[in-house]
Design a protein around this motif. Structure first.
Motif, PDB file in Angstrom:
ATOM      1  N   ARG A  66     -15.583   1.208  -7.810  1.00 15.18           N
ATOM      2  CA  ARG A  66     -15.796   1.142  -9.251  1.00 15.18           C
ATOM      3  C   ARG A  66     -17.217   0.680  -9.577  1.00 15.18           C
ATOM      4  N   LYS A  67     -17.693  -0.297  -8.828  1.00 15.76           N
ATOM      5  CA  LYS A  67     -19.042  -0.810  -9.082  1.00 15.76           C
ATOM      6  C   LYS A  67     -20.089   0.276  -8.898  1.00 15.76           C
ATOM      7  N   LYS A  68     -19.870   1.141  -7.907  1.00 16.76           N
ATOM      8  CA  LYS A  68     -20.848   2.185  -7.608  1.00 16.76           C
ATOM      9  C   LYS A  68     -20.658   3.420  -8.476  1.00 16.76           C
ATOM     10  N   ASN A  69     -19.469   3.591  -9.042  1.00 16.44           N
ATOM     11  CA  ASN A  69     -19.143   4.832  -9.747  1.00 16.44           C
ATOM     12  C   ASN A  69     -18.374   4.511 -11.026  1.00 16.44           C
ATOM     13  N   PRO A  70     -19.064   4.149 -12.091  1.00 16.30           N
ATOM     14  CA  PRO A  70     -18.383   3.649 -13.297  1.00 16.30           C
ATOM     15  C   PRO A  70     -17.854   4.738 -14.224  1.00 16.30           C
ATOM     16  N   GLY A  71     -17.096   5.699 -13.703  1.00 17.88           N
ATOM     17  CA  GLY A  71     -16.583   6.721 -14.609  1.00 17.88           C
ATOM     18  C   GLY A  71     -15.239   7.287 -14.220  1.00 17.88           C
ATOM     19  N   VAL A  72     -14.672   6.856 -13.117  1.00 23.59           N
ATOM     20  CA  VAL A  72     -13.406   7.399 -12.654  1.00 23.59           C
ATOM     21  C   VAL A  72     -12.432   6.253 -12.439  1.00 23.59           C
ATOM     22  N   ALA A  73     -11.312   6.287 -13.107  1.00 25.54           N
ATOM     23  CA  ALA A  73     -10.288   5.269 -12.898  1.00 25.54           C
ATOM     24  C   ALA A  73      -9.513   5.594 -11.623  1.00 25.54           C
ATOM     25  N   VAL A  74      -9.203   4.583 -10.830  1.00 28.89           N
ATOM     26  CA  VAL A  74      -8.462   4.768  -9.586  1.00 28.89           C
ATOM     27  C   VAL A  74      -7.180   3.950  -9.661  1.00 28.89           C
ATOM     28  N   ASP A  75      -6.065   4.639  -9.654  1.00 30.13           N
ATOM     29  CA  ASP A  75      -4.750   4.002  -9.768  1.00 30.13           C
ATOM     30  C   ASP A  75      -4.025   4.212  -8.439  1.00 30.13           C
ATOM     31  N   VAL A  76      -3.959   3.173  -7.602  1.00 34.25           N
ATOM     32  CA  VAL A  76      -3.385   3.277  -6.268  1.00 34.25           C
ATOM     33  C   VAL A  76      -2.039   2.572  -6.224  1.00 34.25           C
ATOM     34  N   THR A  77      -1.058   3.256  -5.679  1.00 32.08           N
ATOM     35  CA  THR A  77       0.252   2.663  -5.444  1.00 32.08           C
ATOM     36  C   THR A  77       0.517   2.680  -3.947  1.00 32.08           C
ATOM     37  N   VAL A  78       0.785   1.521  -3.376  1.00 36.55           N
ATOM     38  CA  VAL A  78       1.062   1.389  -1.949  1.00 36.55           C
ATOM     39  C   VAL A  78       2.572   1.280  -1.760  1.00 36.55           C
ATOM     40  N   LEU A  79       3.120   2.137  -0.903  1.00 34.07           N
ATOM     41  CA  LEU A  79       4.560   2.247  -0.739  1.00 34.07           C
ATOM     42  C   LEU A  79       4.957   2.095   0.725  1.00 34.07           C
ATOM     43  N   SER A  80       6.203   1.751   0.941  1.00 31.51           N
ATOM     44  CA  SER A  80       6.723   1.583   2.292  1.00 31.51           C
ATOM     45  C   SER A  80       6.741   2.909   3.042  1.00 31.51           C
ATOM     46  N   TRP A  81       6.492   2.813   4.361  1.00 26.91           N
ATOM     47  CA  TRP A  81       6.529   4.011   5.198  1.00 26.91           C
ATOM     48  C   TRP A  81       7.916   4.640   5.247  1.00 26.91           C
ATOM     49  N   ASN A  82       8.953   3.887   5.019  1.00 29.26           N
ATOM     50  CA  ASN A  82      10.301   4.436   5.143  1.00 29.26           C
ATOM     51  C   ASN A  82      10.530   5.624   4.221  1.00 29.26           C
ATOM     52  N   ASP A  83       9.866   5.630   3.052  1.00 29.46           N
ATOM     53  CA  ASP A  83      10.171   6.637   2.043  1.00 29.46           C
ATOM     54  C   ASP A  83       8.949   7.335   1.450  1.00 29.46           C
ATOM     55  N   VAL A  84       7.759   6.976   1.885  1.00 32.97           N
ATOM     56  CA  VAL A  84       6.570   7.453   1.174  1.00 32.97           C
ATOM     57  C   VAL A  84       6.467   8.974   1.194  1.00 32.97           C
TER      58      VAL A  84
END
Length: 431
Positions: A66-84
């Motif tokens: 974000r600091k280097k690229n102030p124009g793209v929102a990044v929405d990350v969801t981390v999920l369990s390997w069992n079901d990802v």
């Protein structure tokens, strides 16, 4: 790794991780000129109770980006390997795929025309840094769609204290199946609850299966990349497992079909398992719990196995939202040597780039990884480039544990799997 972990266990997305401009392949905005919000789904590499979930890494990565690229929102969801993998498949089926997914397989999506070609995403220097064998494994019809994210190889782990207590030289681990069976018998006689941990439950049955197939001179596919699940070598391997390990009471009280990899990893950390096949992350868990362990090349039918299993987990970018420029920029940032090395170092995984691999080999802090690195050049990987592999792997998870049950003919299980594989191959070719 694996290759591996979601529903109900989903970690929160990157709270506040918004705003990041991309320009890898051009501008940093969406088709209409507005700011882009990248939806990213990633798998969790932390172990239960370890306090080392992957969300912290993605939080840091997104903040730096974000600091280097102030124009793209990044929405990350981390999920369990069992079901990802299943969750991403559901998102795709609902017409709402993420922009980037970091999961276990990519080929089916590539065959459906849903993914960006890597050449559309990354600058040539970033593409060239991938280890060639892993880059090749990411190809479908000679175009690369899968970006290897991390890799690992497998070794035999054993509890040195339990070996010593059972009268087994802790510096002389088994090299053949006969030696493994002999050691397991001594461990069982000494009261070890699980002399050999055999996880053929749904979490990672394809991995344990493949390691044993390789040790028996077989594999999932032949040199021509055709499925050979029901080969004589593979059938003989499962007959040996059924009769010499499971039938002899050397794999613990719980049925292998009901035993997951994390089950035996946790039991190893409690000092209840004498031997098991493991990947580098097990070292962290064992160290944290004070287990004195050794590692060795996988035993084979008549001596050390000629190769071990290699696993790569994959990143890919979906075309549906038209955010290829932003996705490429974010992926290039993630595979910068510092960021990639940070991630693999946290989880004792193997890098997928030449630059990070060289750094790890030279880093004394990761000298325990050199044995795994040494296995990588000759490792065999899942046939992930086959469009059919996802469904074949799911069927292996569902059925292979039965092949070691008393009174069951492993050949029948493997022949049914072969029929499934051939049917899926034909269906994939018709698409």
């Amino acid at each position: 790794m694996q290759r591996r972990r979601f529903l109900g266990m989903a970690a929160a997305g990157l709270a506040g991780a918004t705003g990041v401009t991309a320009s890898a392949c051009g501008g940093g905005t969406g088709p209409g000129g507005d700011d882009v919000t990248l939806k990213v789904v990633a798998a969790d590499y932390g172990d239960p109770g370890g306090g080392n979930g992957s969300q912290a890494y993605w939080d840091e990565l997104a903040r730096g980006f974000r600091k280097k690229n102030p124009g793209v929102a990044v929405d990350v969801t981390v999920l369990s390997w069992n079901d990802v993998d299943e969750k991403v498949a559901a998102m795709v089926a609902d017409g709402e795929p993420p922009d980037i997914a970091q999961i276990g397989s990519y080929a089916d999506y590539a065959a459906q025309g849903r993914l960006y070609d890597v050449a559309q995403l990354l600058p040539i220097p970033v593409q060239a840094d991938y280890l060639p064998a892993l880059a090749d494994a990411g190809e479908v019809n000679r175009a690369q769609y899968g970006l290897p994210f991390v890799s690992s190889t497998r070794l035999l782990f054993y509890n040195k204290a339990l070996f010593a207590d059972a009268g087994i030289d802790p510096d002389a681990p088994p090299r053949s199946w006969a030696e493994l069976r002999s050691a397991a018998r001594k461990l069982e006689a000494g009261g070890v609850p699980i002399p050999y941990g055999l996880p053929l439950g749904p979490e990672e049955a394809p991995a344990e299966t493949m390691m044993w197939l390789l040790g028996g001179g077989g594999s999932y596919t032949d040199n021509g990349d055709s499925y050979v699940l029901d080969s004589p070598e593979n059938i003989a391997t499962f007959e040996w497992l059924r009769d010499e390990l499971v039938g002899a009471g050397l794999t613990g009280a719980k049925a292998p079909a009901e035993t997951n990899r994390q089950d035996v990893f946790d039991a190893f950390g409690r000092g209840e398992v004498g031997m098991l096949n493991g990947h580098p992350t097990l070292m962290q868990q064992a160290d944290r719990q004070g287990v004195e362990y050794g590692t060795a090349v996988l035993p084979g039918r008549n001596g050390p196995a000629g190769s071990t299993m290699g696993v790569a987990d994959w990143a890919m970018a979906f075309k549906a939202n038209g955010n290829g420029d932003a996705a490429g920029k974010f992926l290039a940032y993630a595979f910068d040597v510092d960021h990639h090395y940070d991630f693999v170092g946290r989880y004792d995984l193997l890098p997928v780039t030449t630059s990070a691999s060289a750094r790890m080999r030279a880093d004394d802090a990761h000298q325990n990884m050199r044995r795994f690195l040494d296995q990588l050049p000759t490792a065999e990987f899942y046939p992930v480039g086959k469009v059919s592999w996802g469904k074949v792997s799911a069927e292996i998870k569902r059925t292979i544990g039965r092949a070691v049950e008393k009174g069951v003919d492993p050949g029948n299980i493997l022949r049914t799997l072969q029929q499934t594989a051939e049917t899926e191959e034909s269906a994939g070719a018709a698409r």
